[in-house]
Design a protein around this motif. Sequence first.
Motif, PDB file in Angstrom:
ATOM      1  N   ALA A  86       0.828  -1.210   0.000  1.00  0.00           N
ATOM      2  CA  ALA A  86       0.000   0.000   0.000  1.00  0.00           C
ATOM      3  C   ALA A  86       0.861   1.258   0.000  1.00  0.00           C
ATOM      4  O   ALA A  86       0.591   2.216  -0.736  1.00  0.00           O
ATOM      5  CB  ALA A  86      -0.933  -0.009   1.210  1.00  0.00           C
ATOM      6  N   LEU A  87       1.905   1.273   0.828  1.00  0.00           N
ATOM      7  CA  LEU A  87       2.804   2.427   0.864  1.00  0.00           C
ATOM      8  C   LEU A  87       3.482   2.632  -0.478  1.00  0.00           C
ATOM      9  O   LEU A  87       3.657   3.766  -0.946  1.00  0.00           O
ATOM     10  CB  LEU A  87       3.877   2.229   1.946  1.00  0.00           C
ATOM     11  N   ASP A  88       3.882   1.534  -1.109  1.00  0.00           N
ATOM     12  CA  ASP A  88       4.598   1.644  -2.371  1.00  0.00           C
ATOM     13  C   ASP A  88       3.710   2.219  -3.461  1.00  0.00           C
ATOM     14  O   ASP A  88       4.165   3.023  -4.288  1.00  0.00           O
ATOM     15  CB  ASP A  88       5.131   0.275  -2.794  1.00  0.00           C
ATOM     16  N   ALA A  89       2.445   1.837  -3.459  1.00  0.00           N
ATOM     17  CA  ALA A  89       1.516   2.394  -4.441  1.00  0.00           C
ATOM     18  C   ALA A  89       1.409   3.910  -4.266  1.00  0.00           C
ATOM     19  O   ALA A  89       1.440   4.669  -5.251  1.00  0.00           O
ATOM     20  CB  ALA A  89       0.141   1.741  -4.305  1.00  0.00           C
ATOM     21  N   SER A  90       1.306   4.362  -3.030  1.00  0.00           N
ATOM     22  CA  SER A  90       1.254   5.800  -2.767  1.00  0.00           C
ATOM     23  C   SER A  90       2.555   6.474  -3.142  1.00  0.00           C
ATOM     24  O   SER A  90       2.562   7.565  -3.731  1.00  0.00           O
ATOM     25  CB  SER A  90       0.953   6.058  -1.290  1.00  0.00           C
ATOM     26  N   CYS A  91       3.655   5.833  -2.819  1.00  0.00           N
ATOM     27  CA  CYS A  91       4.972   6.402  -3.095  1.00  0.00           C
ATOM     28  C   CYS A  91       5.182   6.589  -4.601  1.00  0.00           C
ATOM     29  O   CYS A  91       5.643   7.639  -5.056  1.00  0.00           O
ATOM     30  CB  CYS A  91       6.036   5.466  -2.517  1.00  0.00           C
ATOM     31  N   ARG A  92       4.813   5.571  -5.390  1.00  0.00           N
ATOM     32  CA  ARG A  92       4.983   5.669  -6.833  1.00  0.00           C
ATOM     33  C   ARG A  92       4.073   6.735  -7.436  1.00  0.00           C
ATOM     34  O   ARG A  92       4.465   7.469  -8.343  1.00  0.00           O
ATOM     35  CB  ARG A  92       4.737   4.298  -7.476  1.00  0.00           C
ATOM     36  N   ARG A  93       2.861   6.850  -6.903  1.00  0.00           N
ATOM     37  CA  ARG A  93       1.942   7.878  -7.392  1.00  0.00           C
ATOM     38  C   ARG A  93       2.478   9.270  -7.087  1.00  0.00           C
ATOM     39  O   ARG A  93       2.503  10.147  -7.962  1.00  0.00           O
ATOM     40  CB  ARG A  93       0.567   7.685  -6.746  1.00  0.00           C
ATOM     41  N   ILE A  94       2.925   9.480  -5.853  1.00  0.00           N
ATOM     42  CA  ILE A  94       3.431  10.791  -5.452  1.00  0.00           C
ATOM     43  C   ILE A  94       4.731  11.126  -6.189  1.00  0.00           C
ATOM     44  O   ILE A  94       4.927  12.260  -6.644  1.00  0.00           O
ATOM     45  CB  ILE A  94       3.627  10.815  -3.924  1.00  0.00           C
ATOM     46  N   ALA A  95       5.608  10.152  -6.338  1.00  0.00           N
ATOM     47  CA  ALA A  95       6.865  10.394  -7.038  1.00  0.00           C
ATOM     48  C   ALA A  95       6.621  10.808  -8.480  1.00  0.00           C
ATOM     49  O   ALA A  95       7.311  11.677  -9.020  1.00  0.00           O
ATOM     50  CB  ALA A  95       7.737   9.147  -6.983  1.00  0.00           C
ATOM     51  N   ALA A  96       5.625  10.191  -9.122  1.00  0.00           N
ATOM     52  CA  ALA A  96       5.303  10.557 -10.502  1.00  0.00           C
ATOM     53  C   ALA A  96       4.809  11.999 -10.573  1.00  0.00           C
ATOM     54  O   ALA A  96       5.155  12.742 -11.502  1.00  0.00           O
ATOM     55  CB  ALA A  96       4.261   9.607 -11.058  1.00  0.00           C
ATOM     56  N   GLN A  97       4.019  12.422  -9.596  1.00  0.00           N
ATOM     57  CA  GLN A  97       3.494  13.783  -9.592  1.00  0.00           C
ATOM     58  C   GLN A  97       4.572  14.818  -9.285  1.00  0.00           C
ATOM     59  O   GLN A  97       4.513  15.946  -9.781  1.00  0.00           O
ATOM     60  CB  GLN A  97       2.357  13.903  -8.571  1.00  0.00           C
ATOM     61  N   LEU A  98       5.556  14.424  -8.482  1.00  0.00           N
ATOM     62  CA  LEU A  98       6.614  15.356  -8.085  1.00  0.00           C
ATOM     63  C   LEU A  98       7.894  15.168  -8.896  1.00  0.00           C
ATOM     64  O   LEU A  98       8.883  15.853  -8.645  1.00  0.00           O
ATOM     65  CB  LEU A  98       6.918  15.190  -6.587  1.00  0.00           C
ATOM     66  N   ASN A  99       7.866  14.258  -9.864  1.00  0.00           N
ATOM     67  CA  ASN A  99       9.014  14.017 -10.745  1.00  0.00           C
ATOM     68  C   ASN A  99      10.245  13.565  -9.963  1.00  0.00           C
ATOM     69  O   ASN A  99      11.354  14.036 -10.193  1.00  0.00           O
ATOM     70  CB  ASN A  99       9.340  15.262 -11.565  1.00  0.00           C
ATOM     71  N   ILE A 100      10.046  12.651  -9.023  1.00  0.00           N
ATOM     72  CA  ILE A 100      11.137  12.103  -8.218  1.00  0.00           C
ATOM     73  C   ILE A 100      11.518  10.736  -8.775  1.00  0.00           C
ATOM     74  O   ILE A 100      10.667   9.885  -9.006  1.00  0.00           O
ATOM     75  CB  ILE A 100      10.711  11.968  -6.739  1.00  0.00           C
ATOM     76  N   THR A 101      12.795  10.535  -9.002  1.00  0.00           N
ATOM     77  CA  THR A 101      13.293   9.241  -9.468  1.00  0.00           C
ATOM     78  C   THR A 101      13.349   8.259  -8.305  1.00  0.00           C
ATOM     79  O   THR A 101      13.937   8.565  -7.264  1.00  0.00           O
ATOM     80  CB  THR A 101      14.693   9.382 -10.085  1.00  0.00           C
ATOM     81  N   LEU A 102      12.747   7.086  -8.479  1.00  0.00           N
ATOM     82  CA  LEU A 102      12.716   6.075  -7.418  1.00  0.00           C
ATOM     83  C   LEU A 102      13.656   4.924  -7.750  1.00  0.00           C
ATOM     84  O   LEU A 102      13.814   4.554  -8.912  1.00  0.00           O
ATOM     85  CB  LEU A 102      11.295   5.527  -7.251  1.00  0.00           C
ATOM     86  N   PRO A 103      14.254   4.326  -6.716  1.00  0.00           N
ATOM     87  CA  PRO A 103      15.108   3.148  -6.944  1.00  0.00           C
ATOM     88  C   PRO A 103      14.273   1.898  -7.196  1.00  0.00           C
ATOM     89  O   PRO A 103      13.084   1.858  -6.871  1.00  0.00           O
ATOM     90  CB  PRO A 103      15.875   3.023  -5.625  1.00  0.00           C
ATOM     91  N   ASN A 104      14.900   0.905  -7.776  1.00  0.00           N
ATOM     92  CA  ASN A 104      14.287  -0.415  -7.940  1.00  0.00           C
ATOM     93  C   ASN A 104      14.919  -1.462  -7.035  1.00  0.00           C
ATOM     94  O   ASN A 104      14.455  -2.598  -6.990  1.00  0.00           O
ATOM     95  CB  ASN A 104      14.401  -0.888  -9.391  1.00  0.00           C
ATOM     96  N   ARG A 105      15.986  -1.067  -6.334  1.00  0.00           N
ATOM     97  CA  ARG A 105      16.654  -1.973  -5.407  1.00  0.00           C
ATOM     98  C   ARG A 105      16.955  -1.226  -4.114  1.00  0.00           C
ATOM     99  O   ARG A 105      17.205  -0.022  -4.142  1.00  0.00           O
ATOM    100  CB  ARG A 105      17.958  -2.504  -6.008  1.00  0.00           C
ATOM    101  N   PRO A 106      16.950  -1.924  -2.988  1.00  0.00           N
ATOM    102  CA  PRO A 106      17.294  -1.266  -1.727  1.00  0.00           C
ATOM    103  C   PRO A 106      18.787  -0.980  -1.648  1.00  0.00           C
ATOM    104  O   PRO A 106      19.565  -1.382  -2.519  1.00  0.00           O
ATOM    105  CB  PRO A 106      16.855  -2.287  -0.679  1.00  0.00           C
ATOM    106  N   SER A 107      19.183  -0.302  -0.596  1.00  0.00           N
ATOM    107  CA  SER A 107      20.597   0.027  -0.399  1.00  0.00           C
ATOM    108  C   SER A 107      21.407  -1.234  -0.099  1.00  0.00           C
ATOM    109  O   SER A 107      20.844  -2.270   0.292  1.00  0.00           O
ATOM    110  CB  SER A 107      20.743   1.001   0.764  1.00  0.00           C
ATOM    111  N   PRO A 108      22.741  -1.177  -0.252  1.00  0.00           N
ATOM    112  CA  PRO A 108      23.567  -2.332   0.125  1.00  0.00           C
ATOM    113  C   PRO A 108      23.343  -2.780   1.571  1.00  0.00           C
ATOM    114  O   PRO A 108      23.321  -3.984   1.850  1.00  0.00           O
ATOM    115  CB  PRO A 108      24.990  -1.819  -0.108  1.00  0.00           C
ATOM    116  N   GLN A 109      23.184  -1.827   2.494  1.00  0.00           N
ATOM    117  CA  GLN A 109      22.910  -2.212   3.883  1.00  0.00           C
ATOM    118  C   GLN A 109      21.612  -2.998   3.968  1.00  0.00           C
ATOM    119  O   GLN A 109      21.542  -4.041   4.628  1.00  0.00           O
ATOM    120  CB  GLN A 109      22.817  -0.970   4.768  1.00  0.00           C
ATOM    121  N   GLN A 110      20.584  -2.522   3.299  1.00  0.00           N
ATOM    122  CA  GLN A 110      19.285  -3.201   3.327  1.00  0.00           C
ATOM    123  C   GLN A 110      19.344  -4.545   2.616  1.00  0.00           C
ATOM    124  O   GLN A 110      18.713  -5.520   3.057  1.00  0.00           O
ATOM    125  CB  GLN A 110      18.231  -2.286   2.701  1.00  0.00           C
ATOM    126  N   GLN A 111      20.111  -4.628   1.535  1.00  0.00           N
ATOM    127  CA  GLN A 111      20.302  -5.908   0.871  1.00  0.00           C
ATOM    128  C   GLN A 111      20.990  -6.907   1.809  1.00  0.00           C
ATOM    129  O   GLN A 111      20.715  -8.109   1.775  1.00  0.00           O
ATOM    130  CB  GLN A 111      21.130  -5.727  -0.396  1.00  0.00           C
TER     131      GLN A 111
END
Length: 216
Positions: A86-111
């Motif tokens: 649910a959060l990701d759906a909101s995040c992708r919608r908001i990022a598209a409206q604000l023209n923010i580039t989103l990652p497709n992979r987590p950080s090395p620490q998170q990996q």
Amino acid sequence: MGGALGVTLAALAYPAALGFGTVAAAQDRVVAETPAGPLTEADRDFVVKVRAAGLWEYPVGKMALRKGTTGAVRTAGQHLVSGHAALDASCRRIAAQLNITLPNRPSPQQQGFVATLGADTGRRFDSDMANILRTTHGQIFGTIAKIRTTTGNSLVRQLADQANDTVLDHITVMEKTGLVDFDQVLFQETTPPKLPSEDLTPPPPAAGEPQVTLKP
């Protein structure tokens, strides 16, 4: 540059350093003026943090559904999957409206967290999941509160409201497993390791790479 949102070129840039460390020298610097309000460095970094969190916690939730040895651990896993979808759906919608580039992979620490939990089995998995996730959610909780109280962007406020509810829910279900070592978690929350920024930064997507979607 034009465009419906009238965003500046700076809004297209990928944030320099994310994760749980300090992410930029001037967090209050406005990088874009949008119909939803000004977008600052901190706002933009927050949207990317929410996305990156889902990219590792969602698969960990699916692991918990398969590997958890107790009902409480499996319930926690289901909350991770549904909450971050649910959060990701909101995040992708908001990022598209604000023209923010989103990652497709987590950080090395998170990996690294995912790799650790992927190798765990039995009660070790249950315990490590509860404590790692309780620590990371505790660390981001304060960031959400700060963004919610300081942002001038209505879309970022909406995301912060949703993230606050989701993170509190995830903290609660981790604690309900009965496996959280609160002394150790508090120490890890307040004394995070000094990692280089590249370990805390999710890699930017490759040109033309399809956007990853976290499905409910």
